[in-house]
Design an enzyme around this catalytic site. Sequence first.
Site: not given
Lengths: 361, 361, 361
Positions: C202, C222, C243-245
């Site tokens: 990540q 991240r 969660a990511h993004n």
Amino acid sequence: MNNNDISYTLQALAEHLDARLIGDGARQVRALATLGDAGPDDIAFLANRAYLKYLPGTRAGAVLLHPSHADECPVACLTLDNPYLGYARLSRLFDPLAARFEAGVHESAIVSPSARIGENVQIGPQAVIEAGVVIERDVVVGPGCVVGADSVIGEGSRLHANATVAHGVMIGKRTILHSGCVIGGDGFGFAHDGSRWHKIAQLGGVVLGDDVEVGSCSSIDRGALGDTLIGNDVKIDSQVQIAHNVQIGDHSALAGCVGIAGSTRVGRHCMLGGGVGLSGHLTLCDGVQVTGMSLVSHSIHEPGVYSSGAGGTMPNSQWRKNAVRFKQLDALAKRLSRLEKRRDEKPDVERQRDEKYKDDS
Amino acid sequence: MNNNDISYTLQALAEHLDARLIGDGARQVRALATLGDAGPDDIAFLANRAYLKYLPGTRAGAVLLHPSHADECPVACLTLDNPYLGYARLSRLFDPLAARFEAGVHESAIVSPSARIGENVQIGPQAVIEAGVVIERDVVVGPGCVVGADSVIGEGSRLHANATVAHGVMIGKRTILHSGCVIGGDGFGFAHDGSRWHKIAQLGGVVLGDDVEVGSCSSIDRGALGDTLIGNDVKIDSQVQIAHNVQIGDHSALAGCVGIAGSTRVGRHCMLGGGVGLSGHLTLCDGVQVTGMSLVSHSIHEPGVYSSGAGGTMPNSQWRKNAVRFKQLDALAKRLSRLEKRRDEKPDVERQRDEKYKDDS
Amino acid sequence: MNNNDISYTLQALAEHLDARLIGDGARQVRALATLGDAGPDDIAFLANRAYLKYLPGTRAGAVLLHPSHADECPVACLTLDNPYLGYARLSRLFDPLAARFEAGVHESAIVSPSARIGENVQIGPQAVIEAGVVIERDVVVGPGCVVGADSVIGEGSRLHANATVAHGVMIGKRTILHSGCVIGGDGFGFAHDGSRWHKIAQLGGVVLGDDVEVGSCSSIDRGALGDTLIGNDVKIDSQVQIAHNVQIGDHSALAGCVGIAGSTRVGRHCMLGGGVGLSGHLTLCDGVQVTGMSLVSHSIHEPGVYSSGAGGTMPNSQWRKNAVRFKQLDALAKRLSRLEKRRDEKPDVERQRDEKYKDDS
């Protein structure tokens, strides 16, 4: 994140991935980026047809893609049958954490004299390693982590900052524990005497296999008598709760906010969506997928995709009308049956009447 | 987990439990195990008829069971009216954590000079005890724990590694806080000025009673003005969220992933299943049980078992068809009513017609 | 919580709030309390008509309220158009934490020589500040916190005890991170090769805006490539998973136990109730509110209030009957349609018959 010290030639990447290179192998790339964002120093990838539209205009230095798209690529490319897998392998080359590794025990860490620390291990500031612990080689224990008495951290594993491993926990090789996760807290066990609770000491442990990952703030409780067992290559997202004596088979993946109650067994290659809840003492066979926020209250014996719940959102005004009806659902079904019964009885009555009129006519 | 230093004679265990011993009182047992797994050095228990089948073939050194099963037990036994409660009491004798206790403040711990530390207290490595804190006697504060200013930890309580207690929190006697839990973080309170949020400082505290247990990674927020109140003998599992100014009555139990919104009051002897959510400003009377993953959005005034949700999982293909219908539920109910109404009107029409024809005939 | 050192005159409070004072401006108040609980040394507030009944009998030293209620107030009052907002601003004056601030780096903290620490910063015991970190002025880093390499903590922000910020995370000004939260753990990304998982490093970070608050034990992962983005004035309660993004727009508020899957974009001024789950790759436009424990599985393009789920609790015996019917819902709907169709066909048949009889008559 700038990782200005990382740089690879396309030739080196092609060899690493066992990919076919089309273009200048001496060209250097310094980062991984999406097709849309990539610039000349980046390598991008195409793993999903939805992004194919970005390929003709990409400014990337190179693109990792399936051979069938090589012709459409305006820049250098590396071709592979599974470009998403190639992206995964590539991503790890560009991870700045790998570069930052520095072996040694920080002077502020407290390591019990009876702990055994392997070669090439990094133990961060303020970490605590209790008595009888075994830290195998190439392990990273981040700042503020605690590893409880007699636990074992397998070769090549990494504990991120402020992760907690209780006593008597066995952690396999190359396993990753993220910050704030807790492995081996007590399972939730009490006996009731008719008026109050009596704690059942949780005497089992937790065994995590190799290549497991546990997300931030997730918890895996220790067993009451036997151990809680997490297989190899099990991937657990953030905010997940795994109760005592649960067993998770190899290669299964649990998304964020999943909760699994005590003694439930999840098979191999299962996938649980975000927020899924499994009741206790169930068995899910291999290859079961459960969609997000479903409650599983019975065992599942056939692989496949399962769901529960009343479906997706609607405007609240509409939803209220439907939700009220849910409370009447059994009554509605009975009314429908009654209506059908009366309807089915009609033809006879009508037939008789018709026949009567026939006689009349 | 091997706990090779723990050993008791059956005689000693019978006396501890006030159980009747049938067999050799001098026999030693070194661990507690299930009927199926136990060997000659172990004591097992039978508390659930589902496991009765394992009794005839058990290899246990002794079995704890109800007097009615003594005749079927092939080895020594201890008989008790509530063998599950006996198991709970026995389990604590075999807990290796108890044996590991060592009084003293670790040299790496930071203890404010204004904190008052009782007798026989253990404060682990890297722990922090802030100004004005009172740690009563026989308390264990694990490695990496933080106890905020002016908080009180009652006699005999235990904070596991990396637990956090904020400032101004009162914790009763014999209370257990598991790793990663946070007691006294700010409640979620903001005023909106029409365009942005303004924080409401959370000036209340948290009061935990005696014999409370809080699981790994659970959070209990401090009150906005008054305190968040957790009664005596309240058992809280892992990943639970309790918002500001919630009150939980004595002897209630909350399973994993429960979330309770602000100012809700839960009575005594309540049980909330895993993943249950309670809306804010509700009252649940004593003796309410809520099954897993239910949403409680109204107060409950009668003891009993309550549920919500659309029920258990089904194959996704079947579920999709049903979930789509949920959005039509109100319309379906109206169509059913219309059909019933027309059906009920029919007889009159038909009667009239029949009568008409009667005239005709 | 006693905060005996805090005291203000009504005059000073009126000036601070820009409120109209009715009564003795020299009068001192030492704490903030509810109308019902307040004594003569306290200032209370009336912001909700439900509490108006307590106004005539209040023992408070003064009350903050809307001008329209000034006549009914038996004691001194401060009048304001938005008394709830006034309460928020007042609450921060009575917060003992503000008073406890003491600049300096605790001798047990580990601060990398390459970190840049601003003026008037407090770094607590056992904290860890890694290489390349920037801590801007007026920041408080609590005991046991870890700030990972190259992260930035903006001016005036506060990290409560045992909060964790991973590497490469950007945190804005006046942002508050509560204990046990984790900012920047890895997103949950793996590629499957047909038999096992391969980790996707990540490589993105997390960017938190100004005036953000993140609750206890919450996690923000991240990004995989780009960053996870949390706007300005976003308020996140405890036990939340992002969660990511994911992207969250300015001024949005997320209640406890919310979970948001990867790459979903939430607009500005959105409000997500407790336990809400958002599937991945969705877009919620500005001004969307989702009620508690709803699952959002499709994008929402119109502002408004949305819900899902089968509604509130009922007694379990009643619920079981309804939940069983949910599994038959599609079949019930089809049976209803069949019945309607047969019913609708009737008129023709009957008409024909009627006509036939007409002919007959």
